[in-house]
Design a protein around this motif. Structure first.
Motif, PDB file in Angstrom:
ATOM      1  N   MET A   1      19.403  12.726   0.147  1.00  0.00           N
ATOM      2  CA  MET A   1      19.501  11.412   0.785  1.00  0.00           C
ATOM      3  C   MET A   1      18.634  10.380   0.071  1.00  0.00           C
ATOM      4  N   ASP A   2      17.391  10.783  -0.254  1.00  0.00           N
ATOM      5  CA  ASP A   2      16.455   9.858  -0.881  1.00  0.00           C
ATOM      6  C   ASP A   2      15.452  10.666  -1.703  1.00  0.00           C
ATOM      7  N   ALA A   3      15.670  10.709  -2.983  1.00  0.00           N
ATOM      8  CA  ALA A   3      14.849  11.523  -3.883  1.00  0.00           C
ATOM      9  C   ALA A   3      13.388  11.090  -3.867  1.00  0.00           C
ATOM     10  N   ARG A   4      13.139   9.791  -3.718  1.00  0.00           N
ATOM     11  CA  ARG A   4      11.755   9.321  -3.720  1.00  0.00           C
ATOM     12  C   ARG A   4      10.992   9.837  -2.504  1.00  0.00           C
ATOM     13  N   LEU A   5      11.638   9.871  -1.342  1.00  0.00           N
ATOM     14  CA  LEU A   5      10.975  10.398  -0.147  1.00  0.00           C
ATOM     15  C   LEU A   5      10.594  11.864  -0.358  1.00  0.00           C
ATOM     16  N   ALA A   6      11.508  12.628  -0.925  1.00  0.00           N
ATOM     17  CA  ALA A   6      11.230  14.043  -1.188  1.00  0.00           C
ATOM     18  C   ALA A   6      10.097  14.180  -2.205  1.00  0.00           C
ATOM     19  N   ALA A   7      10.073  13.322  -3.201  1.00  0.00           N
ATOM     20  CA  ALA A   7       9.003  13.371  -4.210  1.00  0.00           C
ATOM     21  C   ALA A   7       7.651  13.061  -3.573  1.00  0.00           C
ATOM     22  N   VAL A   8       7.623  12.114  -2.647  1.00  0.00           N
ATOM     23  CA  VAL A   8       6.380  11.782  -1.954  1.00  0.00           C
ATOM     24  C   VAL A   8       5.879  12.997  -1.165  1.00  0.00           C
TER      25      VAL A   8
ATOM     26  N   GLY B   1       5.486   4.481  -9.552  1.00  0.00           N
ATOM     27  CA  GLY B   1       5.646   3.072  -9.910  1.00  0.00           C
ATOM     28  C   GLY B   1       5.934   2.190  -8.707  1.00  0.00           C
ATOM     29  N   VAL B   2       5.343   2.527  -7.559  1.00  0.00           N
ATOM     30  CA  VAL B   2       5.511   1.737  -6.339  1.00  0.00           C
ATOM     31  C   VAL B   2       4.122   1.420  -5.789  1.00  0.00           C
ATOM     32  N   THR B   3       4.081   0.648  -4.700  1.00  0.00           N
ATOM     33  CA  THR B   3       2.798   0.314  -4.086  1.00  0.00           C
ATOM     34  C   THR B   3       2.349   1.426  -3.146  1.00  0.00           C
ATOM     35  N   GLU B   4       1.055   1.402  -2.838  1.00  0.00           N
ATOM     36  CA  GLU B   4       0.527   2.385  -1.882  1.00  0.00           C
ATOM     37  C   GLU B   4       1.198   2.231  -0.526  1.00  0.00           C
ATOM     38  N   ARG B   5       1.443   1.005  -0.120  1.00  0.00           N
ATOM     39  CA  ARG B   5       2.094   0.755   1.177  1.00  0.00           C
ATOM     40  C   ARG B   5       3.490   1.375   1.183  1.00  0.00           C
ATOM     41  N   THR B   6       4.200   1.307   0.081  1.00  0.00           N
ATOM     42  CA  THR B   6       5.522   1.941  -0.006  1.00  0.00           C
ATOM     43  C   THR B   6       5.393   3.447   0.156  1.00  0.00           C
ATOM     44  N   VAL B   7       4.386   4.028  -0.459  1.00  0.00           N
ATOM     45  CA  VAL B   7       4.154   5.469  -0.324  1.00  0.00           C
ATOM     46  C   VAL B   7       3.866   5.813   1.137  1.00  0.00           C
TER      47      VAL B   7
ATOM     48  N   LEU C   1      -1.878  15.200  -3.781  1.00  0.00           N
ATOM     49  CA  LEU C   1      -2.236  13.953  -4.454  1.00  0.00           C
ATOM     50  C   LEU C   1      -2.513  12.855  -3.430  1.00  0.00           C
ATOM     51  N   LEU C   2      -3.357  11.930  -3.797  1.00  0.00           N
ATOM     52  CA  LEU C   2      -3.673  10.799  -2.938  1.00  0.00           C
ATOM     53  C   LEU C   2      -2.551   9.767  -3.015  1.00  0.00           C
ATOM     54  N   GLU C   3      -2.489   8.907  -2.000  1.00  0.00           N
ATOM     55  CA  GLU C   3      -1.440   7.883  -1.968  1.00  0.00           C
ATOM     56  C   GLU C   3      -1.467   7.008  -3.218  1.00  0.00           C
ATOM     57  N   ALA C   4      -2.671   6.658  -3.670  1.00  0.00           N
ATOM     58  CA  ALA C   4      -2.776   5.819  -4.874  1.00  0.00           C
ATOM     59  C   ALA C   4      -2.215   6.533  -6.096  1.00  0.00           C
ATOM     60  N   GLU C   5      -2.468   7.838  -6.215  1.00  0.00           N
ATOM     61  CA  GLU C   5      -1.950   8.610  -7.341  1.00  0.00           C
ATOM     62  C   GLU C   5      -0.431   8.722  -7.276  1.00  0.00           C
ATOM     63  N   ILE C   6       0.083   8.924  -6.078  1.00  0.00           N
ATOM     64  CA  ILE C   6       1.541   9.005  -5.904  1.00  0.00           C
ATOM     65  C   ILE C   6       2.173   7.670  -6.256  1.00  0.00           C
ATOM     66  N   ALA C   7       1.580   6.587  -5.763  1.00  0.00           N
ATOM     67  CA  ALA C   7       2.106   5.246  -6.027  1.00  0.00           C
ATOM     68  C   ALA C   7       2.162   4.968  -7.524  1.00  0.00           C
ATOM     69  N   GLU C   8       1.097   5.315  -8.228  1.00  0.00           N
ATOM     70  CA  GLU C   8       1.056   5.089  -9.670  1.00  0.00           C
ATOM     71  C   GLU C   8       2.110   5.930 -10.386  1.00  0.00           C
TER      72      GLU C   8
ATOM     73  N   HIS D   1       1.510  12.656 -13.647  1.00  0.00           N
ATOM     74  CA  HIS D   1       2.844  13.228 -13.765  1.00  0.00           C
ATOM     75  C   HIS D   1       2.765  14.754 -13.894  1.00  0.00           C
ATOM     76  N   PHE D   2       1.758  15.218 -14.638  1.00  0.00           N
ATOM     77  CA  PHE D   2       1.575  16.654 -14.780  1.00  0.00           C
ATOM     78  C   PHE D   2       1.251  17.287 -13.424  1.00  0.00           C
TER      79      PHE D   2
END
Length: 191
Positions: free
Chosen positions: A142-149, A168-174, A158-165, A80-81
């Motif tokens: 439009m979609d805050a999560r997309l912008a955060a990714v 709070g979503v799966t790597e595939r979602t990321v 950050l790596l996909e796994a770190e973003i997913a964690e 998060h930091f």
């Protein structure tokens, strides 16, 4: 609970030494993020990776350390930091571009250029950087999560796994979010 998590909690409670320790322990990660940003910026900035880290440090320390009447930022863990640090670096880049554009209109400042091209787009000038920033802001509406990714992956490295964690979503979602965000940004930048 990791040492970083303990220090982040202590910093959130106002411990200045803990806030400094967090940045010191994560300095290598911040350097890696900044080098990634500066590599993409190429010749277009007077800041180097160390300069970007130090500018980010000033802003991060202010958020970590509880000032009088102020509120410290609560970071539950390292990821998060670092996600927040990526947003800080993005903001610094945009602030510098805006400052440069203001200087073009009669300012006496040295020539400063940056590039934060998104996805696989080639480096562009200041106008393009601001268009990317505006497109990212539109995407966030439009979609805050997309912008955060995008911020965490592109600006934070950050790596996909770190973003997913962190989200709070799966790597595939990321991965799907990244594809959607790239498509949206590419279309927004073509208009």
């Amino acid at each position: 609970m990791s040492d970083i998590t303990v220090l982040l909690r202590a910093a959130g409670l106002g411990d200045a030494a803990a806030a400094e320790a967090v940045v010191a322990l994560l300095y290598a990660d911040l350097q890696k993020m900044a080098r990634s940003r500066m590599k993409q910026a190429g010749h277009l900035t007077l800041l180097d990776a160390t300069g970007l880290v130090h500018e980010s440090y000033l802003r991060l320390f202010a958020r970590l350390h509880k000032s009088e009447g102020g509120q410290a930022q609560d970071f539950p863990d390292r990821k998060h930091f670092l996600a927040y640090a990526s947003r800080v670096m993005h903001t610094i880049v945009i602030d510098m571009v805006r400052s440069r554009q203001a200087a073009r209109h009669g300012g006496e400042f040295a020539h400063v250029t940056l590039n934060t091209a998104v996805a696989d787009l080639p480096p562009q000038g200041d106008d393009e950087i601001l268009r990317v920033h505006e497109a990212l802001a539109e995407l966030a509406q439009m979609d805050a999560r997309l912008a955060a990714v995008v911020e965490m992956r592109y600006f934070g490295g950050l790596l996909e796994a770190e973003i997913a964690e962190t989200l709070g979503v799966t790597e595939r979602t990321v991965q799907r979010d990244w594809q959607k965000a790239r498509l949206f940004l590419s279309m927004a930048l073509k208009t």
